[in-house]
Motif scaffolding. Structure first.
Motif, mmCIF file in Angstrom:
data_model
loop_
_atom_site.group_PDB
_atom_site.id
_atom_site.type_symbol
_atom_site.label_atom_id
_atom_site.label_comp_id
_atom_site.label_asym_id
_atom_site.label_seq_id
_atom_site.Cartn_x
_atom_site.Cartn_y
_atom_site.Cartn_z
ATOM 1 N N ASN A 74 -3.240 -10.140 10.073
ATOM 2 C CA ASN A 74 -2.138 -9.319 9.572
ATOM 3 C C ASN A 74 -2.348 -8.727 8.180
ATOM 4 N N GLY A 75 -3.475 -8.955 7.547
ATOM 5 C CA GLY A 75 -3.673 -8.471 6.184
ATOM 6 C C GLY A 75 -4.770 -7.428 6.062
ATOM 7 N N CYS A 76 -4.496 -6.409 5.287
ATOM 8 C CA CYS A 76 -5.495 -5.364 5.060
ATOM 9 C C CYS A 76 -6.708 -5.908 4.318
ATOM 10 N N ASN A 77 -6.449 -6.771 3.339
ATOM 11 C CA ASN A 77 -7.531 -7.314 2.518
ATOM 12 C C ASN A 77 -7.999 -8.693 2.976
ATOM 13 N N LEU A 78 -7.481 -9.194 4.092
ATOM 14 C CA LEU A 78 -7.845 -10.521 4.579
ATOM 15 C C LEU A 78 -8.972 -10.478 5.604
ATOM 16 N N GLN A 79 -9.587 -9.333 5.787
ATOM 17 C CA GLN A 79 -10.649 -9.202 6.782
ATOM 18 C C GLN A 79 -11.674 -8.189 6.325
ATOM 19 N N THR A 80 -12.835 -8.267 6.935
ATOM 20 C CA THR A 80 -13.887 -7.288 6.687
ATOM 21 C C THR A 80 -13.787 -6.251 7.794
ATOM 22 N N TRP A 81 -13.496 -5.020 7.411
ATOM 23 C CA TRP A 81 -13.332 -3.958 8.395
ATOM 24 C C TRP A 81 -14.704 -3.416 8.803
ATOM 25 N N SER A 82 -14.945 -3.374 10.094
ATOM 26 C CA SER A 82 -16.172 -2.813 10.626
ATOM 27 C C SER A 82 -15.805 -1.573 11.437
ATOM 28 N N PHE A 83 -16.200 -0.426 10.955
ATOM 29 C CA PHE A 83 -15.832 0.829 11.603
ATOM 30 C C PHE A 83 -16.947 1.297 12.532
#
Length: 173
Positions: A74-83
């Motif tokens: 649920n957090g924008c900064n709580l995960q590493t985004w892989s695009f």
């Protein structure tokens, strides 16, 4: 025979206007679909309990694209985004280009990510840093211009879309 000639003349006179209306409609459709994508990301975040990111980049054809990605928590900064891989949804400006008319979506450089949390919070980032409430003096949101251009010259109405921090995407008047 006279009727056929009159219909042919009428159709040839109307054709340029029909093409102009269709080109303007494509620009309007790109603006509407971009707004829809932002609203969908916000609604999905709230309903699923996961963060969603809408990412703008120049795309393969440099006309621009918006792609929506689903997070793992649920957090924008709580995960590493892989695009990488296939986005949940996307809007590519190139698909609205037909013939000599080009629809261009422009945003301030560099590329930007807009993140929606289930709490209703909306944050943004430029590059690969942390999501923040404001980036480089932008405190109200991200504004995109959708223009129909012919030969590099803007034609018709310029549409401005805002993805406000703390609100839903909408068209600016």
């Amino acid at each position: 025979m006279i009727v056929v000639a009159l219909v042919t003349v009428g159709a040839s006179l109307a054709a340029p206007k029909v093409a102009l209306v269709m080109a303007n409609r494509r620009a309007s459709d790109l603006a509407s679909d971009s707004i829809r994508l932002g609203r969908l990301a916000r609604a999905n975040a709230i309903s699923s309990g996961r963060a969603y990111v809408v990412r703008y980049d120049a795309g393969d054809d440099s006309n621009g694209r918006l792609r929506m990605w689903r997070g793992t928590n649920n957090g924008c900064n709580l995960q590493t985004w892989s695009f990488t891989g296939t986005p949940v949804e996307q809007v590519e400006a190139e698909t609205y280009n037909i013939g000599g008319t080009h629809v261009v979506s422009v945003t301030p450089d560099p590329d930007v990510d807009i993140c929606y949390e289930p709490s209703g919070a909306v944050m943004m980032r430029s590059g690969s840093g942390r999501f923040l409430w404001s980036v480089a003096g932008v405190t109200t949101g991200v504004i995109f211009n959708v223009d129909r251009t012919v030969g590099g010259v803007i034609k018709g109405v310029s549409r401005r879309i805002v993805f406000p921090l703390g609100g839903t995407a909408r068209l600016l008047k």
